[in-house]
Design a protein around this motif. Structure first.
Motif, PDB file in Angstrom:
ATOM      1  N   SER A  22       6.921 -43.036 -75.347  1.00 15.05           N
ATOM      2  CA  SER A  22       6.457 -43.723 -76.554  1.00 15.05           C
ATOM      3  C   SER A  22       6.788 -45.215 -76.521  1.00 15.05           C
ATOM      4  CB  SER A  22       7.073 -43.070 -77.793  1.00 15.05           C
ATOM      5  OG  SER A  22       8.470 -43.223 -77.769  1.00 15.05           O
ATOM      6  N   TYR A  23       7.934 -45.582 -75.889  1.00 12.22           N
ATOM      7  CA  TYR A  23       8.251 -47.015 -75.870  1.00 12.22           C
ATOM      8  C   TYR A  23       7.336 -47.786 -74.938  1.00 12.22           C
ATOM      9  CZ  TYR A  23      11.268 -45.137 -72.151  1.00 12.22           C
ATOM     10  OH  TYR A  23      11.752 -44.462 -71.057  1.00 12.22           O
ATOM     11  N   VAL A  24       6.817 -47.115 -73.906  1.00 10.27           N
ATOM     12  CA  VAL A  24       5.855 -47.801 -73.028  1.00 10.27           C
ATOM     13  C   VAL A  24       4.517 -47.986 -73.759  1.00 10.27           C
ATOM     14  CG1 VAL A  24       4.518 -47.625 -70.897  1.00 10.27           C
ATOM     15  CG2 VAL A  24       6.949 -47.092 -70.890  1.00 10.27           C
ATOM     16  N   THR A  76      -2.462 -54.922 -65.339  1.00 12.18           N
ATOM     17  CA  THR A  76      -2.535 -56.383 -65.354  1.00 12.18           C
ATOM     18  C   THR A  76      -1.131 -56.977 -65.325  1.00 12.18           C
ATOM     19  OG1 THR A  76      -2.735 -56.290 -67.744  1.00 12.18           O
ATOM     20  CG2 THR A  76      -4.767 -56.649 -66.513  1.00 12.18           C
ATOM     21  N   ARG A  77      -0.194 -56.352 -66.071  1.00 13.34           N
ATOM     22  CA  ARG A  77       1.182 -56.854 -66.047  1.00 13.34           C
ATOM     23  C   ARG A  77       1.786 -56.705 -64.658  1.00 13.34           C
ATOM     24  NH1 ARG A  77       3.446 -58.874 -70.863  1.00 13.34           N
ATOM     25  NH2 ARG A  77       1.627 -59.035 -72.184  1.00 13.34           N
ATOM     26  N   PHE A  78       1.444 -55.606 -64.028  1.00 12.87           N
ATOM     27  CA  PHE A  78       1.963 -55.337 -62.692  1.00 12.87           C
ATOM     28  C   PHE A  78       1.525 -56.442 -61.736  1.00 12.87           C
ATOM     29  CE2 PHE A  78       1.500 -53.301 -58.494  1.00 12.87           C
ATOM     30  CZ  PHE A  78       2.777 -52.808 -58.324  1.00 12.87           C
ATOM     31  N   PHE A  79       0.246 -56.800 -61.811  1.00 11.16           N
ATOM     32  CA  PHE A  79      -0.262 -57.790 -60.864  1.00 11.16           C
ATOM     33  C   PHE A  79       0.086 -59.218 -61.249  1.00 11.16           C
ATOM     34  CE2 PHE A  79      -3.103 -54.189 -59.742  1.00 11.16           C
ATOM     35  CZ  PHE A  79      -2.661 -54.064 -58.440  1.00 11.16           C
ATOM     36  N   ALA A 127      12.031 -47.553 -55.492  1.00  7.87           N
ATOM     37  CA  ALA A 127      12.000 -46.262 -54.785  1.00  7.87           C
ATOM     38  C   ALA A 127      13.202 -45.406 -55.173  1.00  7.87           C
ATOM     39  CB  ALA A 127      11.973 -46.494 -53.277  1.00  7.87           C
ATOM     40  N   THR A 128      14.397 -46.031 -55.207  1.00 13.66           N
ATOM     41  CA  THR A 128      15.601 -45.282 -55.564  1.00 13.66           C
ATOM     42  C   THR A 128      15.465 -44.698 -56.962  1.00 13.66           C
ATOM     43  OG1 THR A 128      16.702 -47.117 -54.490  1.00 13.66           O
ATOM     44  CG2 THR A 128      18.109 -45.413 -55.415  1.00 13.66           C
ATOM     45  N   ALA A 129      15.003 -45.534 -57.899  1.00 11.92           N
ATOM     46  CA  ALA A 129      14.883 -45.076 -59.283  1.00 11.92           C
ATOM     47  C   ALA A 129      13.878 -43.926 -59.380  1.00 11.92           C
ATOM     48  CB  ALA A 129      14.462 -46.229 -60.194  1.00 11.92           C
ATOM     49  N   THR A 130      12.807 -44.014 -58.587  1.00 10.01           N
ATOM     50  CA  THR A 130      11.800 -42.950 -58.631  1.00 10.01           C
ATOM     51  C   THR A 130      12.394 -41.633 -58.140  1.00 10.01           C
ATOM     52  OG1 THR A 130      10.153 -44.621 -58.113  1.00 10.01           O
ATOM     53  CG2 THR A 130       9.461 -42.332 -57.920  1.00 10.01           C
ATOM     54  N   ILE A 131      13.094 -41.704 -57.009  1.00 14.04           N
ATOM     55  CA  ILE A 131      13.688 -40.479 -56.455  1.00 14.04           C
ATOM     56  C   ILE A 131      14.726 -39.910 -57.421  1.00 14.04           C
ATOM     57  CG2 ILE A 131      15.081 -39.555 -54.559  1.00 14.04           C
ATOM     58  CD1 ILE A 131      13.676 -41.753 -52.806  1.00 14.04           C
ATOM     59  N   ALA A 179       7.323 -48.848 -65.193  1.00 14.16           N
ATOM     60  CA  ALA A 179       6.527 -48.075 -66.146  1.00 14.16           C
ATOM     61  C   ALA A 179       5.329 -47.453 -65.439  1.00 14.16           C
ATOM     62  CB  ALA A 179       6.071 -48.971 -67.291  1.00 14.16           C
ATOM     63  N   LEU A 180       4.719 -48.247 -64.582  1.00 17.66           N
ATOM     64  CA  LEU A 180       3.529 -47.767 -63.879  1.00 17.66           C
ATOM     65  C   LEU A 180       3.882 -46.577 -62.984  1.00 17.66           C
ATOM     66  CD1 LEU A 180       0.612 -48.681 -63.899  1.00 17.66           C
ATOM     67  CD2 LEU A 180       1.054 -49.987 -61.832  1.00 17.66           C
ATOM     68  N   ILE A 181       4.982 -46.704 -62.245  1.00 14.01           N
ATOM     69  CA  ILE A 181       5.396 -45.605 -61.366  1.00 14.01           C
ATOM     70  C   ILE A 181       5.740 -44.370 -62.200  1.00 14.01           C
ATOM     71  CG2 ILE A 181       7.171 -44.817 -59.755  1.00 14.01           C
ATOM     72  CD1 ILE A 181       5.362 -46.686 -58.395  1.00 14.01           C
ATOM     73  N   LEU A 182       6.443 -44.589 -63.321  1.00 16.00           N
ATOM     74  CA  LEU A 182       6.812 -43.461 -64.175  1.00 16.00           C
ATOM     75  C   LEU A 182       5.558 -42.711 -64.619  1.00 16.00           C
ATOM     76  CD1 LEU A 182       8.888 -41.844 -65.773  1.00 16.00           C
ATOM     77  CD2 LEU A 182       8.744 -43.520 -67.585  1.00 16.00           C
ATOM     78  N   VAL A 183       4.557 -43.462 -65.058  1.00 17.29           N
ATOM     79  CA  VAL A 183       3.337 -42.838 -65.538  1.00 17.29           C
ATOM     80  C   VAL A 183       2.614 -42.120 -64.401  1.00 17.29           C
ATOM     81  CG1 VAL A 183       1.087 -43.289 -66.558  1.00 17.29           C
ATOM     82  CG2 VAL A 183       3.093 -44.482 -67.426  1.00 17.29           C
ATOM     83  N   LEU A 184       2.570 -42.769 -63.226  1.00 19.19           N
ATOM     84  CA  LEU A 184       1.866 -42.142 -62.102  1.00 19.19           C
ATOM     85  C   LEU A 184       2.562 -40.871 -61.631  1.00 19.19           C
ATOM     86  CD1 LEU A 184       0.766 -45.286 -60.059  1.00 19.19           C
ATOM     87  CD2 LEU A 184      -0.638 -43.788 -61.496  1.00 19.19           C
ATOM     88  N   VAL A 185       3.898 -40.934 -61.541  1.00 12.82           N
ATOM     89  CA  VAL A 185       4.630 -39.750 -61.107  1.00 12.82           C
ATOM     90  C   VAL A 185       4.464 -38.628 -62.123  1.00 12.82           C
ATOM     91  CG1 VAL A 185       6.922 -38.817 -60.636  1.00 12.82           C
ATOM     92  CG2 VAL A 185       6.313 -41.057 -59.762  1.00 12.82           C
TER      93      VAL A 185
END
Lengths: 325, 535
Positions: free
Chosen positions: B118-120, B306-309, B321-325, B499-505
């Motif tokens: 929700s915060y994203v 857009t924020r990512f780029f 990567a560490t945070a994702t794992i 945020a993007l990785i969180l959503v994609l994962v």
């Protein structure tokens, strides 16, 4: 007797050489404090495990952990959180050679914590919209500032200021002042940076914050902002000076190492780094102020004892009573 | 329409009764343990609240602020649930009944918002509209965050309806709305109510969105009291207001479920009524689905990308990567623990509710409404006494399991209830041991539903923040802590990669939940016994 002292100091020396890592609970954000930790780590070879968080939340966590806390050192944004740990009897008394150059005004009376940096309370304002600057915090209840003011009652620095107000003018006065603000349409924010952002956006025109937020917000936005710092008339309580500080947990087996880190953070070099990098005040006598600001002794800070402000209970009861918490 | 299962009437042979008794004792003991574990936060709150003198407690409960905050919370929850019901049922029914292009794939964007914290959502909408704030904004954000719960629950209900009933109703002259109200809705009411309960509890315990949008709910109040004050007992007292409110909600759900007809009915045929091709329904459904996808998926993704780029700060790929794992592994561990903890309760509940299991179930569900900070501190209080276990990923995963056990238990018990009693009894009568009954009879029927519950725990755990901050090992960063540590909306650019990785994962399990490839994958094809009804 002499033998005892010698063996004591030997054991602390031993301890210091054997320590390979240390755990810090840091209420100061990673972005601003991590470079200092990195320097110390490089110099000593001791690995720092740092748990970053909000000062008050970390303090609640230490209180909950009690004597089982894994923390060796607690670094806090504000004196209130340090005072809470001290009152719970979880800090140890620091020897007089630790942070020896920090003036007594910024050190707990029982030497259970020491100040590391100074931050001045100011009003941040939009010069375009605020024509009449307030001379005192009591001016903020006047109708010319109606719906223009922002405060952050959950913020520890705000609470320290309120504690000063209660200490000096009594809780009746403080209550009337808060209710006056509420009647004047004061807007509530979660933190100081949100107040400065709101002034920049035009949501409000003036807010009670610490002095360094205008840089912080401007740097994070990557542009200049239309917000300036202002001081109230000399010795007004609104010009209070707060400190960030540190204390060593009584349960830590790494007292000496933790003290070493405090000595590093209060050394002239590190203090100067705080002034340049984080725009905070050095607490050392005769240190240079952050750019564009008067020195600590020229701010017109009220003369009062910071130590009286560490009992934050009355302050919070008042905030709860008027419904700001 | 319903037949009573014959095995219910026949007494099983006594030798089996004995082994079943032993089996039941094991289950009851485990459920007792789960109840004890779920009680940890409540006991903690009681201890803390009792630090405060009684008159101060009364004063705190009755002060104007408390009542205002309670009113705000209640209004927020009611608005969110109402919007959820209307849109969620409409979307789910559209997906189920109406002929649409790419109908099966459309489920994915409808469920994908589950992957976005929700915060994203809030960050992305503030980035779009800088003045986005206040109550209406919070209703909006929490609605788009929680509608997927209702959509999933409603779809599950709709899929278990026998299409021939609809055909009969239509041939008897009922028009579409009448058919829906009189034949379909009574059968999905229980499912819808369960979805609404999850959505309501999520709204009550949300901190991220409401705090960013300046709406003071009970959870914000509690969090602020912990943050600002060292007065942990005041926060504990206010937590009980939240608990009382969530009990009301659980009871409402209970009474709705009690009224629902045959929601546990096992579909005995795979007959599915033909898709509706009426133009106005196709147009209406397409519009709602497009609008929802736009505000809840497309725009947030657009902002994140857009924020990512445009992020000027170099991305720290190692920490990303560490945070994702870390995030994936600890959330998966939490989901597995929740699965294990919910199994005994689910099994007992499905076999017919006793007072003990119902109460335990309610405790689990109410614990779901508690803010993460409360469960976090309760576990800090106990966990710090556990020595080496404290601040380990295991304890963090365990906290996730307690926080989100309700999701797992709810889907476990409703899936297990689908298993006809007759089948279990017959299998036992034929001499299968209980474990074999679970493996060969129960698991194949209930597995898909249980899988969904486990994935829901996994998804929510990935997004969790307050308990994570307290219980993670020192230096352990998850995607959520990294997003939050950027702290300010202005620094959202730096948070965008995380945020993007969180959503994609999170999108991967979300995809699995929506199972567009297996819409009519029925747990029902092997419908061995006759239809049965849980009483």
């Amino acid at each position: 007797m002499l033998g005892l002292v010698t063996s004591c100091s030997t054991s602390t020396n031993e301890q210091a050489t054997n320590v390979t890592e240390m755990t810090i609970y840091s209420g100061r954000s990673e972005e601003f404090i991590a470079p200092f930790f990195a320097d110390w780590q490089a110099a000593t070879g001791i690995k720092l495990n740092v748990r970053y968080g909000d000062s008050a939340e970390l303090s609640a966590q230490i209180l909950e952990e009690g004597s089982n806390s894994p923390a060796d050192l607690f670094l806090s944004q504000d004196a209130g959180s340090l005072g809470a740990i001290s009152q719970a009897g979880l800090f140890t008394t620091l020897p007089s050679d630790v942070a020896a150059d920090i003036p007594a005004a910024y050190v707990a009376a029982n030497r259970e914590w020491v100040g590391i940096t100074g931050r001045a309370r100011v009003f941040a304002y939009a010069p375009v919209r605020v024509k009449t600057l307030p001379a005192s915090v009591t001016d903020l209840t006047k109708s010319i500032y109606k719906n223009q003011i922002g405060i952050a009652p959950t913020n520890a620095s705000f609470q320290a200021f309120l504690a000063a107000l209660i200490e000096n003018k009594g809780s009746g006065f403080a209550k009337t002042w808060l209710e006056g603000l509420q009647a004047n349409g004061v807007k509530i924010y979660l933190k100081n940076s949100a107040i400065v952002e709101a002034i920049d956006k035009g949501e409000i025109s003036l807010g009670l914050v610490n002095h360094y937020y205008i840089w912080e917000v401007s740097e994070s936005l990557g542009r200049a902002i239309n917000v300036k710092n202002g001081f109230f008339a000399p010795s007004d309580l609104g010009n209070l000076i707060n400190v960030s500080g540190a204390g060593v947990l009584q349960t830590s087996a790494k007292q000496k190492t933790a003290q070493d880190l405090i000595n590093y953070l209060t050394s002239p070099a590190a203090q100067q780094k705080f002034v340049t990098d984080t725009h905070e005040y050095s607490l050392l006598d005769g240190a240079l102020p952050p750019t564009d600001l008067p020195t600590l002794d020229k701010i017109g800070a009220p003369s009062l004892d910071l130590k009286n402000l560490s009992n934050i209970k009355a302050t919070q009861d008042l905030l709860i009573q008027v419904g700001l918490l | 329409m319903l037949t009573t299962s014959p095995a219910r009437i026949a007494e099983p042979p006594s030798s089996h009764t004995q082994s079943q008794r032993g089996w039941r004792a094991v289950l009851l003991t485990s459920v007792g343990a789960v109840a004890g574990i779920s009680m940890i936060p409540f006991v903690y709150l009681l201890v803390r609240a009792s630090d405060k003198p009684f008159d101060e407690i009364v004063q705190l409960l009755l002060r104007q602020k408390t009542l205002e905050v309670l009113a705000t919370t209640a209004t927020l929850v009611i608005c969110v649930v109402a919007i959820n019901l209307v849109l969620g049922i409409a979307i789910a029914s559209g997906l189920h009944f109406v002929h649409l292009p790419f109908r099966r794939l459309l489920v994915i964007p409808m469920v994908l918002p589950l992957a976005i914290p929700s915060y994203v959502f809030t960050y992305t909408w503030v980035a779009l509209i800088p003045s986005f704030s206040g109550f209406a904004a919070a209703v909006f954000i929490l609605s788009i965050s929680t509608i997927p719960y209702i959509i999933l629950a409603t779809l599950a209900g709709l899929r278990s309806i026998d299409g021939s009933q609809i055909e009969v109703a239509r041939s008897l002259g009922l028009n579409l709305p009448q058919t829906f109200l009189r034949v379909v809705f009574p059968q999905i009411r229980g499912h819808v109510s369960a979805g609404a309960l999850l959505a309501g509890l999520y709204t009550m315990s949300d901190f991220g969105a409401v705090s960013l949008l300046n709406v003071e709910t009970l959870t914000v109040s509690i969090q602020n009291m912990y943050r600002a004050s060292y007065d942990r007992s005041a926060a504990a007292v206010i937590s009980f207001v939240l608990i009382a409110f969530s009990i009301l909600f659980v009871l409402a759900d209970e009474s709705i479920k009690g009224k629902s007809t045959q929601s546990q009915l096992l579909k005995s045929t795979s007959f599915k009524s033909p898709l509706i091709r009426k133009k106005y329904l196709r147009f209406g459904t397409t519009s709602i689905i497009t609008a929802f996808a736009l505000v809840a998926v497309i725009l947030p993704f657009y902002v994140l990308l857009t924020r990512f780029f445009s992020n000027p700060v170099a991305i720290d790929w190692t920490s990303l990567a560490t945070a994702t794992i870390s995030t994936v592994s600890v959330a998966a561990l939490g989901a597995i623990i929740a699965l294990v903890l919910s199994a005994p309760l689910g099994l007992l509940l499905s076999a017919g509710a006793s007072r003990f299991t119902t109460v335990t179930n309610k405790i689990v569900v109410i614990a779901h409404a508690l803010p993460g900070v409360v469960v976090g501190l309760a576990l800090v209080s106990i966990g710090s006494k556990l020595g080496a276990l404290y601040q380990t990923t295991f304890l963090l995963a365990f906290a996730y399991a307690i926080l989100f056990l309700a999701k797992s238990v709810t889907s476990m018990s409703s899936s297990l209830a689908r298993v006809p009693d007759g089948v279990k009894d017959v299998a036992a009568t034929l001499g299968m041991n209980p474990w074999a009954v679970v493996k060969k009879v129960i698991a194949p029927i209930a597995a898909p539903g249980i899988g969904i519950g486990t994935i829901l725990v996994f998804l929510t755990a990935m997004k969790e923040l307050p308990a994570t901050l307290m219980l993670r090992p020192t230096g352990f960063e998850t995607l959520a802590t990294q997003i939050w540590s950027s702290g300010s909306i202005n620094r959202f650019n730096e948070a965008a990669p995380y945020a993007l990785i969180l959503v994609l994962v999170a999108a991967i399990p979300t995809f699995l939940i929506s199972r567009p490839d297996k819409e009519d994958h029925s747990y029902l094809q092997e419908s061995t016994g006759g239809p049965s009804e849980r009483t």
